[in-house]
Design a protein around this motif. Structure first.
Motif, mmCIF file in Angstrom:
data_model
loop_
_atom_site.group_PDB
_atom_site.id
_atom_site.type_symbol
_atom_site.label_atom_id
_atom_site.label_comp_id
_atom_site.label_asym_id
_atom_site.label_seq_id
_atom_site.Cartn_x
_atom_site.Cartn_y
_atom_site.Cartn_z
ATOM 1 N N UNK A 144 0.951 -1.167 0.009
ATOM 2 C CA UNK A 144 -0.099 0.085 -0.104
ATOM 3 C C UNK A 144 0.941 1.167 -0.108
ATOM 4 N N UNK A 145 2.199 0.946 0.191
ATOM 5 C CA UNK A 145 2.876 2.161 0.158
ATOM 6 C C UNK A 145 3.971 2.179 -1.140
ATOM 7 N N UNK A 146 3.709 1.532 -1.943
ATOM 8 C CA UNK A 146 4.485 1.324 -3.165
ATOM 9 C C UNK A 146 3.809 2.520 -4.363
ATOM 10 N N UNK A 147 4.907 2.721 -5.241
ATOM 11 C CA UNK A 147 4.491 3.707 -6.315
ATOM 12 C C UNK A 147 4.557 3.109 -7.573
ATOM 13 N N UNK A 148 3.935 3.105 -8.533
ATOM 14 C CA UNK A 148 3.965 2.591 -9.692
ATOM 15 C C UNK A 148 2.986 3.055 -10.993
ATOM 16 N N UNK A 149 3.196 2.654 -12.011
ATOM 17 C CA UNK A 149 2.400 2.834 -13.135
ATOM 18 C C UNK A 149 1.399 1.551 -13.295
ATOM 19 N N UNK A 150 0.253 1.996 -14.264
ATOM 20 C CA UNK A 150 -0.567 0.860 -14.588
ATOM 21 C C UNK A 150 -0.101 -0.260 -14.945
ATOM 22 N N UNK A 151 1.061 -0.512 -15.890
ATOM 23 C CA UNK A 151 1.681 -1.708 -16.220
ATOM 24 C C UNK A 151 2.169 -2.635 -15.084
ATOM 25 N N UNK A 152 2.546 -1.901 -14.113
ATOM 26 C CA UNK A 152 3.098 -2.506 -13.006
ATOM 27 C C UNK A 152 1.794 -3.096 -12.028
ATOM 28 N N UNK A 153 0.690 -2.572 -12.258
ATOM 29 C CA UNK A 153 -0.466 -3.033 -11.447
ATOM 30 C C UNK A 153 -1.128 -4.260 -12.096
ATOM 31 N N UNK A 154 -0.727 -4.207 -13.665
ATOM 32 C CA UNK A 154 -1.058 -5.660 -14.345
ATOM 33 C C UNK A 154 -0.160 -6.693 -14.164
ATOM 34 N N UNK A 155 1.094 -6.394 -13.822
ATOM 35 C CA UNK A 155 2.019 -7.332 -13.619
ATOM 36 C C UNK A 155 1.854 -7.891 -12.294
ATOM 37 N N UNK A 157 -0.739 -8.539 -10.454
ATOM 38 C CA UNK A 157 -1.723 -9.040 -10.225
ATOM 39 C C UNK A 157 -1.982 -10.325 -11.175
ATOM 40 N N UNK A 158 -0.965 -10.543 -11.944
ATOM 41 C CA UNK A 158 -0.834 -11.731 -12.939
ATOM 42 C C UNK A 158 -1.367 -11.478 -14.229
ATOM 43 N N UNK A 159 -1.896 -10.442 -14.845
ATOM 44 C CA UNK A 159 -2.381 -10.404 -16.230
ATOM 45 C C UNK A 159 -1.400 -10.481 -17.230
ATOM 46 N N UNK A 160 -0.186 -10.071 -16.887
ATOM 47 C CA UNK A 160 0.680 -10.341 -18.089
ATOM 48 C C UNK A 160 1.100 -11.735 -18.268
ATOM 49 N N UNK A 161 1.143 -12.478 -17.186
ATOM 50 C CA UNK A 161 1.443 -13.682 -17.217
ATOM 51 C C UNK A 161 0.223 -14.496 -17.974
ATOM 52 N N UNK A 162 -1.056 -14.164 -17.652
ATOM 53 C CA UNK A 162 -2.158 -14.566 -18.194
ATOM 54 C C UNK A 162 -2.318 -14.636 -19.528
ATOM 55 N N UNK A 163 -2.022 -13.477 -20.083
ATOM 56 C CA UNK A 163 -2.320 -13.184 -21.392
ATOM 57 C C UNK A 163 -1.207 -13.521 -22.641
ATOM 58 N N UNK A 214 -7.762 -4.277 -12.038
ATOM 59 C CA UNK A 214 -7.180 -5.209 -13.049
ATOM 60 C C UNK A 214 -7.761 -6.486 -12.816
ATOM 61 N N UNK A 215 -7.759 -7.109 -11.613
ATOM 62 C CA UNK A 215 -8.248 -8.358 -11.266
ATOM 63 C C UNK A 215 -9.851 -8.393 -11.515
ATOM 64 N N UNK A 216 -10.664 -7.417 -11.441
ATOM 65 C CA UNK A 216 -11.905 -7.382 -11.775
ATOM 66 C C UNK A 216 -12.162 -7.400 -13.284
ATOM 67 N N UNK A 217 -11.193 -7.464 -14.007
ATOM 68 C CA UNK A 217 -11.021 -7.456 -15.582
ATOM 69 C C UNK A 217 -10.892 -8.896 -16.082
ATOM 70 N N UNK A 218 -10.432 -9.793 -15.179
ATOM 71 C CA UNK A 218 -9.934 -11.074 -15.436
ATOM 72 C C UNK A 218 -10.476 -12.366 -14.641
#
Length: 409
Positions: A144-155, A157-163, A214-218
């Motif tokens: 909850x203290x981390x900083x990051x962009x959208x692609x980091x969020x997708x990474x 929660x596993x989306x980039x692995x899944x797709x 992102x989790x809600x999208x997959x």
């Protein structure tokens, strides 16, 4: 600045401290629907969207020329305020006192440093609705203290692995779409919070997480594990049931079509459009399940048929035949698409520095709203005197003094 009268959020004010994409996109929706959105910026650290070189008109740099900033900022006002100064923070709180919403999207430590946490802002205005957008939310464990962009969020929660393709490395989706996805979702929660405040008199904190969005999208990936204890792994463009279900190369340089067949009726229609070749009559393609088991062969044979066809024209023919299909458009084709122009999605901005630009509007139409607020994006600090003088009541002499002191800066 032209404001369209009679919009749903007329009379609502938003103090927007956010920057880059997700917070500004949330504020854009609110501004387009009629809210007065005041973007709080600073020359100490310019919004990256104002200065990103790839987005400059004709390659000419300048804080008012960025196409990405224009895309995220039409319909808003802009003030410059140095929140690192005590007086700057005092003025920011005066703006919050006169607002319905405050938006920020910084990492949690930076939010605290700037004095923009929910506890700090509700001490100023008890019924304020504070929208916080971050990588993984601002409550909970260390992330909850981390900083990051959208692609980091997708990474995360596993989306980039899944797709990815089976057996291959993770694959990133182009762009930073999680930022835009969470921004759109947060608008719903913002309007619900506004409704709640109007009924109860109580504000609240909206703590929004890109990762959980992102989790809600997959959901299939996670529900398969929760219910069956199974890791789905990579499936590329394949589907659990449909076949064919893939993209297929067409005539031209890197031109493709997407085709997804989910029933016997759609398969029969596709076969007729192909001229009912002999291979389609084999029993191994005689049912949905059999076609699914033989997806690889269908993909190969279908690709041989699509290779010599125009992707846009073929998609039109398949749609007319009742087959779900769509051309894979590149950015130029999307801008030229006649449907998007006729529907009203694209609109022309005539900017005093950048000239004519084509921008996307909201992806919705409302029958009672002829046009949303598509007023020209603001120049940096364009509304300093209007806001600090008209809204907060500072004299022109005070404003000039604060500019000299780099408070209004």
């Amino acid at each position: 600045m032209l404001i369209v009268a009679g919009l749903p959020l007329d009379g609502i004010r938003v103090t927007d401290f956010s920057w880059i994409i997700n917070g500004p996109q949330t504020a854009l929706w609110l501004a387009a629907m009629g809210a007065e959105v005041i973007k709080v910026e600073s020359q100490v650290y310019l919004d990256y969207m104002r200065i990103g070189p790839p987005a400059m008109a004709d390659g000419i740099p300048g804080p008012n020329r960025s196409g990405i900033f224009h895309n995220l900022s039409y319909g808003k006002k802009s003030v410059t305020l140095n929140l690192a100064t005590a007086k700057g923070r005092e003025l920011a709180y005066e703006m919050v006192k006169r607002s319905d919403f405050a938006i920020e999207c910084f990492a949690a430590p930076h939010t605290r440093k700037l004095g923009l946490t929910y506890d700090q802002l509700r001490a100023v205005k008890p019924d304020i609705i504070v929208i916080s957008i971050s990588l993984l939310g601002k409550t909970g464990l260390e992330p909850s203290q981390w900083v990051g962009w959208g692609p980091m969020a997708a990474s995360y929660v596993g989306m980039f692995d899944a797709q990815a393709y089976p057996g291959g490395p993770p694959r990133q989706t182009g762009g930073t779409w999680p930022d835009y996805a969470i921004a759109t979702a947060v608008v719903f929660h913002a309007l619900a919070a506004l409704r709640y405040r109007d009924r109860t008199g109580k504000g609240q904190w909206i703590d929004a997480s890109m990762g959980e969005t992102v989790i809600g999208e997959m959901p299939e990936w996670f529900m398969d594990y929760f219910m069956n204890g199974r890791d789905r792994r990579q499936m590329a463009n394949r589907d659990d049931r449909m076949a064919p279900h893939n993209t297929y190369r067409c005539k031209g340089d890197d031109k493709w079509i997407a085709i997804a067949v989910g029933s016997d009726e759609e398969w029969d229609a596709l076969c007729r459009e192909m001229g009912s070749p002999e291979w389609t009559k084999h029993p191994k393609f005689g049912s949905q399940f059999e076609r699914w088991k033989n997806s690889a062969e269908i993909d190969r044979r279908l690709g041989e048929w699509t290779r010599d066809q125009d992707h846009i024209e073929l998609a039109r023919r398949l749609q007319e035949a009742g087959v779900p299909a769509g051309p894979v458009l590149d950015s130029v084709e999307v801008h030229q698409d006649p449907h998007l122009w006729q529907w009203g999605y694209w609109w022309r901005l005539v900017h005093h520095e950048a000239g004519e630009r084509i921008l996307p509007g909201l992806p919705v139409k409302c029958s009672a709203i002829p046009r949303f607020n598509y007023a020209s994006p603001p120049d940096l600090g364009q509304h300093n005197r209007e806001v600090f003088g008209g809204l907060l009541g500072l004299s022109d002499q005070e404003i000039v003094k604060l500019m000299d002191e780099k408070v209004i800066y």
